[in-house]
Design an enzyme around this catalytic site. Sequence first.
Site, mmCIF file in Angstrom:
data_model
loop_
_atom_site.group_PDB
_atom_site.id
_atom_site.type_symbol
_atom_site.label_atom_id
_atom_site.label_comp_id
_atom_site.label_asym_id
_atom_site.label_seq_id
_atom_site.Cartn_x
_atom_site.Cartn_y
_atom_site.Cartn_z
ATOM 1 N N ARG A 50 0.846 -1.204 0.000
ATOM 2 C CA ARG A 50 0.000 0.000 0.000
ATOM 3 C C ARG A 50 0.880 1.252 0.000
ATOM 4 N NH1 ARG A 50 -1.963 0.877 4.613
ATOM 5 N NH2 ARG A 50 -2.759 -1.207 5.072
ATOM 6 N N TYR A 102 -15.535 18.030 -15.430
ATOM 7 C CA TYR A 102 -15.774 16.618 -15.714
ATOM 8 C C TYR A 102 -16.923 16.100 -14.842
ATOM 9 C CZ TYR A 102 -14.995 11.608 -15.719
ATOM 10 O OH TYR A 102 -15.174 10.259 -15.797
ATOM 11 N N ASP A 174 -6.822 19.848 -12.718
ATOM 12 C CA ASP A 174 -7.002 18.593 -13.448
ATOM 13 C C ASP A 174 -6.444 18.822 -14.855
ATOM 14 O OD1 ASP A 174 -7.922 16.504 -15.016
ATOM 15 O OD2 ASP A 174 -9.859 16.363 -14.004
ATOM 16 N N LYS A 199 -6.659 8.247 -19.580
ATOM 17 C CA LYS A 199 -6.839 8.906 -20.870
ATOM 18 C C LYS A 199 -5.518 8.904 -21.661
ATOM 19 C CE LYS A 199 -10.841 9.336 -19.014
ATOM 20 N NZ LYS A 199 -11.325 10.517 -18.322
#
Length: 382
Positions: A50, A102, A174, A199
């Site tokens: 983790r 978004y 972003d 993306k």
Amino acid sequence: MADKTYRPATQLVHQGADRDPVTGASAIPIYQASTYHHFDGEPGEFDYARGGNPSRKQPEEAIALLEGGVEGFAYASGMAAIAGALSLLKTGDHLIAPADLYGGSYRYLTRILPQHGIETSFVNTSDLRQIKAALQPNTKGLFLETPANPLCSITDLKGAADLAKENGLLTIVDNTFMTPLLQNPLALGCDVVVHSATKFLGGHSDLLAGLSTTADPELARRLKLWNNSTGAVLPPFDSFLLARGIKTLKVRLEAGQANASILARRLEEHPAVKKVFFPGLPHHPGRELHHRQARSAGAVLAFELKDNAAAQKLMKSVKLPIIAPSLGGVETILTHCWSMSHAAMPAPLKKELGISPGLMRLSAGIEDVEDLWDDLSNGLQN
Ligand SMILES: *Cc1c(COP(=O)(O)O)cnc(C)c1O
């Protein structure tokens, strides 16, 4: 961290580590391990997966190098990266965000953050005066996207970051649409940059991933704390795919962008198209500002058809584009914003923002542009 003096195209290929330090393998292996042996009773660089993993370290170093951050973080999705960045706010804080952001971010800001006592005001961030007017005594964050989704509206990153600094706000950007190759918000004074690496960075529509970075060591410490505490981290195989995708970003993006410019111009002249939104077009609002803060227009455009029926007809008739809510793949992707990427947004708000039922978003892939145009123009005619 690797050599920071290389230029971006070189960083993309070689990243932080371009070969396995143990075997010399030309790709960092998929370290499919949950925990790491303590040699001589001492933990090494990696302790528990983790907190860190050698496969994940590669895209994490890459994003820090590419965006000019001190440390990078890889997440299981772009939304996890955004949630991690927004964890820098606390109960009682107020956030300012663009109205046309978004859809998934809109959902997080309106449905999840209020549960933690964080309220958001949505404004047109292209107009810095509207950001100023939305300031409250408890405003602590500014969340930005430029070009914004899906109408490619442009926000002045440096102007917004300056305003944020004057008022003690943290600026989170972003940068998914531009990628670190085309725009670097940290260099313009923003505090944290996030990407949906699903993306362009991944680039092949075959993985879900998020990245973030910051130039501030204290913010990096807090981002790392959230990442390690929640475990919303990028798994080893997906890290491998992402590092592999990043290596070819430059050639993919340039090819997609060249196609987008041609398609934008041809769509603009097509009688079935009411309007085209693309920062590369001469009349696009904020075009000059965009080209001052970014290196080029990118590969995403939107165009408006008469109505929902025209959009449905186009989606049924085209053969090449994937009809789906995503972007940034090697294949062209056509999105019906109304029902897909912005489904989470209430209809009256979509209408107010200009996201009409006839609006299509196109992420240009790297196919031959003449095949794409034959397909699209055929679909628009029917
Ligand atoms: C896709 C996308 C996201 C969300 O990323 P996921 O990887 O799907 O979680 C956030 N911002 C923008 C601009 C996006 O396009």
